[in-house]
Design an enzyme around this catalytic site. Structure first.
Site, short mmCIF file in Angstrom:
data_model
loop_
_atom_site.label_atom_id
_atom_site.label_comp_id
_atom_site.label_asym_id
_atom_site.label_seq_id
_atom_site.Cartn_x
_atom_site.Cartn_y
_atom_site.Cartn_z
N GLY A 183 -14.96 14.68 14.21
CA GLY A 183 -16.36 14.59 14.61
C GLY A 183 -16.79 13.20 15.04
O GLY A 183 -17.41 13.03 16.09
N GLN A 217 -25.26 13.79 6.02
CA GLN A 217 -25.77 12.95 7.10
C GLN A 217 -27.26 12.64 6.86
O GLN A 217 -27.78 12.92 5.79
CB GLN A 217 -25.55 13.63 8.45
CG GLN A 217 -24.10 13.68 8.91
CD GLN A 217 -23.55 12.32 9.32
OE1 GLN A 217 -24.29 11.32 9.42
NE2 GLN A 217 -22.25 12.25 9.58
N HIS A 269 -0.29 -7.69 3.25
CA HIS A 269 -1.18 -8.46 2.37
C HIS A 269 -2.60 -7.90 2.37
O HIS A 269 -3.22 -7.75 1.30
CB HIS A 269 -1.22 -9.93 2.76
CG HIS A 269 -2.33 -10.66 2.09
ND1 HIS A 269 -2.28 -11.05 0.77
CD2 HIS A 269 -3.57 -11.00 2.54
CE1 HIS A 269 -3.42 -11.61 0.43
NE2 HIS A 269 -4.22 -11.60 1.49
N CYS A 304 -2.06 -13.52 -5.43
CA CYS A 304 -1.67 -12.19 -4.96
C CYS A 304 -0.17 -12.00 -5.18
O CYS A 304 0.63 -12.90 -4.92
CB CYS A 304 -2.00 -12.04 -3.47
SG CYS A 304 -1.51 -10.45 -2.77
N ASP A 312 -9.82 13.38 8.77
CA ASP A 312 -11.22 13.59 9.16
C ASP A 312 -11.27 14.81 10.09
O ASP A 312 -10.24 15.37 10.46
CB ASP A 312 -11.78 12.34 9.83
CG ASP A 312 -11.01 11.92 11.08
OD1 ASP A 312 -10.18 12.72 11.57
OD2 ASP A 312 -11.23 10.82 11.57
N SER A 313 -12.47 15.20 10.48
CA SER A 313 -12.60 16.43 11.28
C SER A 313 -12.50 16.17 12.77
O SER A 313 -12.44 17.11 13.56
CB SER A 313 -13.96 17.07 11.00
OG SER A 313 -15.00 16.26 11.51
N CYS A 341 2.88 -12.51 0.00
CA CYS A 341 2.49 -13.71 -0.73
C CYS A 341 3.58 -14.22 -1.66
O CYS A 341 3.62 -15.41 -1.98
CB CYS A 341 1.20 -13.45 -1.51
SG CYS A 341 -0.26 -13.33 -0.44
N ASP A 379 -12.07 4.53 2.96
CA ASP A 379 -11.01 4.34 3.94
C ASP A 379 -11.52 3.40 5.01
O ASP A 379 -12.72 3.32 5.25
CB ASP A 379 -10.59 5.66 4.59
CG ASP A 379 -11.53 6.04 5.73
OD1 ASP A 379 -11.19 5.79 6.90
OD2 ASP A 379 -12.63 6.56 5.45
N CYS A 438 1.66 -9.47 -3.71
CA CYS A 438 2.24 -8.62 -2.68
C CYS A 438 3.52 -9.26 -2.13
O CYS A 438 3.79 -10.45 -2.35
CB CYS A 438 1.24 -8.37 -1.55
SG CYS A 438 1.03 -9.74 -0.39
#
Length: 375
Positions: free
Chosen positions: A97, A189, A335, A304, A94-95, A309, A266, A306
């Protein structure tokens, strides 16, 4: 430094949901995609090898935090973020900001940039659009962000000023960019105001960025307002560029965002929840501190696959939490990240098969929102 063609290939659509491929110097990103957040060049409690095993292909790092510590000069000296954190897949920064503007009482905004105090030691620093690009070029991520101003969602006067300033800063960021191997995204924005969002989306789209980010959402507005904003932007943002919804990452928000044309997400949520004993599932959140789990031999999620799990019980995880063992945060983080990664992978598969709407309806019908979930 070689020029890179940051092409986005739209492979399939199901209503407004999109499946695509975004090409970067460190590999192709299959969208929709979820990126866990590595604020300080590390996804908390999880190793790069564990992220790879989950299937993570994109991580986010924070410009503000890395600028303050250890410093962009040091990261550059160490060969850039990919070498520094030993992650050979794509990285997004990210910037700075959002972090700067969230420092209420510790920053001063003017037309040229922002002066702010470090949250670490109170030292004074200044970010301008040019500085934000310089720092991100030193960090060396594949995808970088324009410096923008994030305004409170309901303050129209503030949003009018912030949109205009974000647009001027976007032009300055483009002019300041020198690395052709980084994709610079412009940020839309405008709070919850449709006319400001439309104005911002049209202007930012006109500048020729290789991708577009949607900022200023999930910052206090209602889910309905966020959805309406995404529906509006889906009609305006160009189809041949990826769309990145910043800072959004709960399971229901991923599905609702994909439904409205978003490609990249994200969020810190999966690792933050893990450090607070909460596990994500496709049915809702699970509080692993609950005494009911003390003798529960089941995994967090029986469907799951993973590492957590397939190896550990709820009883063991609760024991680790009660004993304050560090492994608890690692196993629950694995997980939680896997839950989101697998969810967007399944969403992509459904888009390719033309069954995404059914997939989304079924998921949302069985998902319990956190505020309604049992402790």
């Amino acid at each position: 430094m070689t020029t890179f063609n940051f092409q986005y290939d739209l492979v399939a659509k199901d209503h407004n949901a999109r499946a695509g491929v975004f090409h970067t110097p460190h590999g192709d990103l299959l969208t929709p995609i979820f990126a866990p957040v590595g604020t300080q060049a590390t996804v908390k409690a999880v190793t790069p090898a564990q992220l790879k095993e989950i299937g993570v292909t994109l991580v986010l790092a924070n410009t503000y935090h890395l600028y303050l510590r250890p410093g962009a000069d040091l990261v550059a000296e160490m060969g850039g973020l990919h070498h520094f954190m030993r992650w050979d897949s794509p990285i997004l920064t990210d910037s700075g900001g959002f972090q700067v503007f969230s420092l209420a009482g510790m920053r001063k905004i003017d037309e040229d940039g922002v002066t702010f105090k470090s949250h670490i030691d109170g030292s004074i620093h200044r970010f301008t659009p040019e500085k934000a690009i310089q720092v991100q070029e030193q960090l060396g991520a594949d995808i970088i962000m324009a410096f923008d101003e994030c305004a409170p969602p309901y303050d129209r006067a503030y949003n009018q000023q912030a949109v205009a300033r974000t647009h001027r800063w976007a032009e300055r960021c483009l002019a300041a960019q020198t690395r052709p191997d980084q994709a610079l995204f412009g940020i839309v924005q405008g709070g919850i105001f449709p006319d400001l969002r439309e104005q911002s989306a049209r202007f930012i789209s006109s500048l020729g960025f290789p991708g577009h980010a949607i900022g200023g959402l999930s910052v206090g507005e209602t889910k309905e307002e966020m959805h309406r904003t995404l529906e509006l932007l889906n009609q305006i943002l160009p189809e041949d560029k990826p769309r990145y919804l910043m800072g959004v990452g709960s399971p229901e928000d991923l599905i609702n965002g994909i439904r409205r044309g978003v490609d990249i997400f994200d969020c810190v949520l999966p690792t933050r929840l893990a450090r607070h004993q909460a596990a994500m599932t496709r049915q809702g959140r699970l509080n692993l501190m609950n005494a009911a789990h003390a003798r529960d031999p089941r995994p967090i999620d029986e469907k799951c696959h993973c590492y957590t799990c397939t190896h550990f019980s709820r009883a063991y995880l609760r024991h680790l939490i009660v004993a304050k063992e560090m492994l608890a945060a690692t196993l629950i983080s694995i997980h939680n990240i896997a839950t989101l990664v697998y969810l967007v992978q399944d969403a992509r598969r459904a888009i390719l098969e033309g069954t995404f709407e059914q997939f989304a309806e079924e998921f949302l019908a069985h998902y319990t929102l956190p505020e309604k979930a049992q402790a």
